[in-house]
Design an enzyme around this catalytic site. Structure first.
Site, short mmCIF file in Angstrom:
data_model
loop_
_atom_site.label_atom_id
_atom_site.label_comp_id
_atom_site.label_asym_id
_atom_site.label_seq_id
_atom_site.Cartn_x
_atom_site.Cartn_y
_atom_site.Cartn_z
N CYS A 1 0.88 -1.23 0.15
CA CYS A 1 0.03 -0.13 0.07
C CYS A 1 0.79 1.15 0.03
O CYS A 1 1.61 1.45 -0.77
CB CYS A 1 -0.96 -0.11 1.04
N ARG B 1 -2.21 -0.88 5.68
CA ARG B 1 -3.53 -1.55 4.86
C ARG B 1 -3.07 -2.69 4.20
O ARG B 1 -3.92 -3.62 4.18
CB ARG B 1 -4.18 -0.42 3.86
#
Length: 304
Positions: free
Chosen positions: A254, A259
């Site tokens: 990410c 994430r």
């Protein structure tokens, strides 16, 4: 007889290689409330927003700060073996503890924590499905006072580098020198290069776009409206639609690796695929000199 024996061996091999059930890696809010006083349970909150834990937290939880406890504060690296073991012992974690991680923002940094636990070989680690938000939405108990646990005795292994992807690994994939599937879990605007990063973040890259060959499956596609992970069947369909079916090793990335830890958890723990997280992510790749980039939007960095 020979055929029957062969079938039995094949069946045994299949059973032996069967992936664990999602319940081995997730606990529900109901389960946690019923088991919250189990002395073998250690509850760790890993949130990103300042003051969230101090305002109130699940009874018995200990706070881990992702940017000081789970990483090296000087080098860009995860916490050292010595510091991580000390952190876990101070949190009362023993060799036979069951660790449940939870946090805000859909468990992004709790999943990061689970990834670090994995690297250091800690086995019985689970996420609270739906994280802090679901617990709060259901009006389950919260406290503001933290109890200091007795020191634990856990002994962790040396970091396993095979569970972590590096810049050279993703460059090799971008240049089609390896058989690895890349999953970019950022938003479509980040993936296309329309924006360099979400508004307000501090960690930036001076090139926008994505790593060549990466499929874009934003992390949010893995969760239901209440923040819990979707079913295994739903997850398989979502990733298969993007060409990610577990038939070859996978690397998730990410912007800074949190994430993508959430997607790493979904793909590795829930689906049983061979997955590594690239925590260097776009802040490293988008600042690296000479690496290939796909920038569909054609955005040019303007120094701001």
């Amino acid at each position: 007889m020979k055929i029957i024996k062969s079938l039995l061996i094949a069946g045994s091999l299949l059973l032996g290689s069967a992936h664990a059930a999602p319940g081995d890696f997730l606990v529900s809010t109901d389960w946690l409330e019923k088991n919250i006083n189990n002395p073998k349970l250690r509850l760790i909150e890993v949130s990103v927003n300042p003051g969230v834990f101090e305002r109130a937290h699940i009874p018995g939880a200990v706070n881990f700060e992702w940017h000081t406890d789970l990483v090296d504060t000087v080098r860009r690296d995860i916490a050292s073996q010595q510091n991580f073991e000390k952190l876990l012992r101070n949190a009362g974690i023993n060799n036979d503890s069951t660790v449940v991680l939870y946090g805000d923002t859909n468990n992004w940094f709790a999943a990061w924590g689970a990834w670090v636990f994995d690297i250091y070989g800690v086995k019985d680690v689970k996420l609270l499905d739906g994280g802090r938000k679901k617990w709060e939405t259901e009006n389950r108990p919260l406290v503001a006072v933290t109890k200091v646990p007795a020191a634990g005795n856990i002994k962790i292994s040396a970091a396993n580098p095979a569970l972590r992807a590096r810049l050279s690994d993703v460059v090799a994939s971008a240049e089609k020198k390896s058989n690895v599937a890349l999953v970019d879990i950022r938003s479509a605007d980040e993936y296309s290069g329309k924006i360099f990063a979400p508004a307000g973040v501090q960690e930036l890259a001076i090139r926008a776009g994505h790593i060549p060959g990466a499929a874009n499956v934003p992390w949010g596609q893995a969760v239901a409206a209440d923040g819990t992970f979707k079913s295994v069947d739903e997850l398989k369909k979502i990733y298969a639609a993007a060409g990610i079916d577990g038939s070859k090793p996978i690397i998730t990335y990410c912007r800074i690796g949190e994430r993508s830890s959430h997607t790493w958890f979904a793909l590795k723990k829930l689906l049983g695929y061979d997955v590594r997280n690239y925590d260097g992510s776009w802040t490293e790749y988008g600042n690296a000199v000479g690496v290939p980039v796909v920038n569909l939007a054609g955005t040019v960095w303007g120094g701001k």
